[in-house]
Design a protein around this motif. Sequence first.
Motif, PDB file in Angstrom:
ATOM      1  N   GLY B  98       0.724  -1.307   0.134  1.00  0.00           N
ATOM      2  CA  GLY B  98      -0.165   0.033   0.022  1.00  0.00           C
ATOM      3  C   GLY B  98       0.801   1.246   0.033  1.00  0.00           C
ATOM      4  O   GLY B  98       0.140   2.327   0.060  1.00  0.00           O
ATOM      5  N   VAL B  99       2.078   1.111  -0.168  1.00  0.00           N
ATOM      6  CA  VAL B  99       2.964   2.321  -0.014  1.00  0.00           C
ATOM      7  C   VAL B  99       3.457   2.316  -1.445  1.00  0.00           C
ATOM      8  O   VAL B  99       4.185   1.689  -2.127  1.00  0.00           O
ATOM      9  N   LYS B 101       2.343   2.609  -4.506  1.00  0.00           N
ATOM     10  CA  LYS B 101       1.594   2.543  -5.532  1.00  0.00           C
ATOM     11  C   LYS B 101       0.175   2.234  -5.166  1.00  0.00           C
ATOM     12  O   LYS B 101       0.018   1.683  -4.046  1.00  0.00           O
ATOM     13  N   ASP B 102      -0.739   2.705  -5.929  1.00  0.00           N
ATOM     14  CA  ASP B 102      -2.175   2.079  -5.505  1.00  0.00           C
ATOM     15  C   ASP B 102      -2.630   0.663  -6.018  1.00  0.00           C
ATOM     16  O   ASP B 102      -2.499   0.353  -7.141  1.00  0.00           O
ATOM     17  N   ARG B 103      -2.877   0.082  -4.891  1.00  0.00           N
ATOM     18  CA  ARG B 103      -3.306  -1.236  -5.206  1.00  0.00           C
ATOM     19  C   ARG B 103      -4.521  -1.712  -4.540  1.00  0.00           C
ATOM     20  O   ARG B 103      -4.893  -2.725  -4.409  1.00  0.00           O
ATOM     21  N   ASN B 105      -7.438  -1.758  -5.293  1.00  0.00           N
ATOM     22  CA  ASN B 105      -8.761  -2.281  -6.053  1.00  0.00           C
ATOM     23  C   ASN B 105      -8.125  -3.833  -6.362  1.00  0.00           C
ATOM     24  O   ASN B 105      -8.859  -4.690  -6.975  1.00  0.00           O
ATOM     25  N   THR B 106      -6.858  -4.247  -5.882  1.00  0.00           N
ATOM     26  CA  THR B 106      -6.724  -5.391  -5.895  1.00  0.00           C
ATOM     27  C   THR B 106      -6.743  -6.249  -4.596  1.00  0.00           C
ATOM     28  O   THR B 106      -5.851  -6.452  -3.783  1.00  0.00           O
ATOM     29  N   VAL B 116      -2.087  -9.787  -9.416  1.00  0.00           N
ATOM     30  CA  VAL B 116      -0.858 -10.140  -8.957  1.00  0.00           C
ATOM     31  C   VAL B 116      -0.545 -11.704  -8.240  1.00  0.00           C
ATOM     32  O   VAL B 116       0.311 -11.887  -7.663  1.00  0.00           O
TER      33      VAL B 116
END
Lengths: 177, 155
Positions: B98-99, B101-103, B105-106, B116
């Motif tokens: 979570g740091v 990059k925005d993930r 929605n995964t 991923v």
Amino acid sequence: MKRTLAALAVAFACSVATSPTMAQDAAAAQTQPAPATAQPAPATTPTTTSAATPAPAATGTAPEGLVGPAPADKAQVVFFRPSKFAGGAIGFKVREGEQELGKLRSGNYFIAQVTPGKHTYTVHSEAKDDLNMEVDAGETYYVQGTISMGFMVGHPHLAPSDKATFDGMSSKLDKSN
Amino acid sequence: MPGQSFLAAGLAIPLASNTEWSSATLKPGDAVAMHVSEDVMLDERVVIPSGTPATGEVIDSQSGGAGGAPGKLSISARTIRLGDRVIALRSRLSAGNGVGKDRSNTALAVGFAVGVFAMFVHGSDVTIPSGTPMSAKLAQDTPFASADLPATPQP
């Protein structure tokens, strides 16, 4: 008789085409980049104010592509099904309990707005598949429907998916009626 | 709120799994152990140290079936336990820390071909290795009294 032959033809098409197709899906999914939307500030960033707060959303409330933001008090679940030849003639209904949420044909999607909490979504033909989820208000979730081979007809499945997978095929998807 | 600082609801907290998670062994309702994987700081002080225990709950776990049915494993975040204090997390457990990059929605919910985490699908089961980075958001504003803030050790 014609219907029986048609069902057998569909089952055969699934049996020869589904596994390689799904393997291609998996390979494609592994190479997809992470979604690139707004994100709360990193937790480890030192703060000089009295509160560590998430960064504001960069996109506001304007809808993005096919899916707009979820309402603040609801979660939204995007059910979609890739456009595929195998099992393409088969549509299936997505239900929660007795309630029909929508129907997925090949290359379709629909959006359900649901209450936060746990949900069980079900699809079935001659076999049944359940997907259990827990959803938060204000969040969007993606669920991919697929067909695998069955004895007489294809077996529908629901699996959790993500925004990147949906966006990657969104140009080939139509909204379910 | 004088004399009190807080971490805001929605802040991403970096986590990692303590053990391997597999759809072959986990059942819905099982608790899973995680830990905070990086120091969480407020006012230049560490308020949630790396290593702080966290918990999750298995929401769905299914091994793959005949005919290519996909395995499934869905896990929701629950709490961080900071000493005697329990800090609530939103249920969505996301891939990555979570740091940077925005993930967001995964979600940590793995089917046959999911973003991923597809790399963790072995055969018909879903297996997530120990130490896999992930993140969850704080469920609500989480205050820390200034006097409670421990001094950050200097390197």
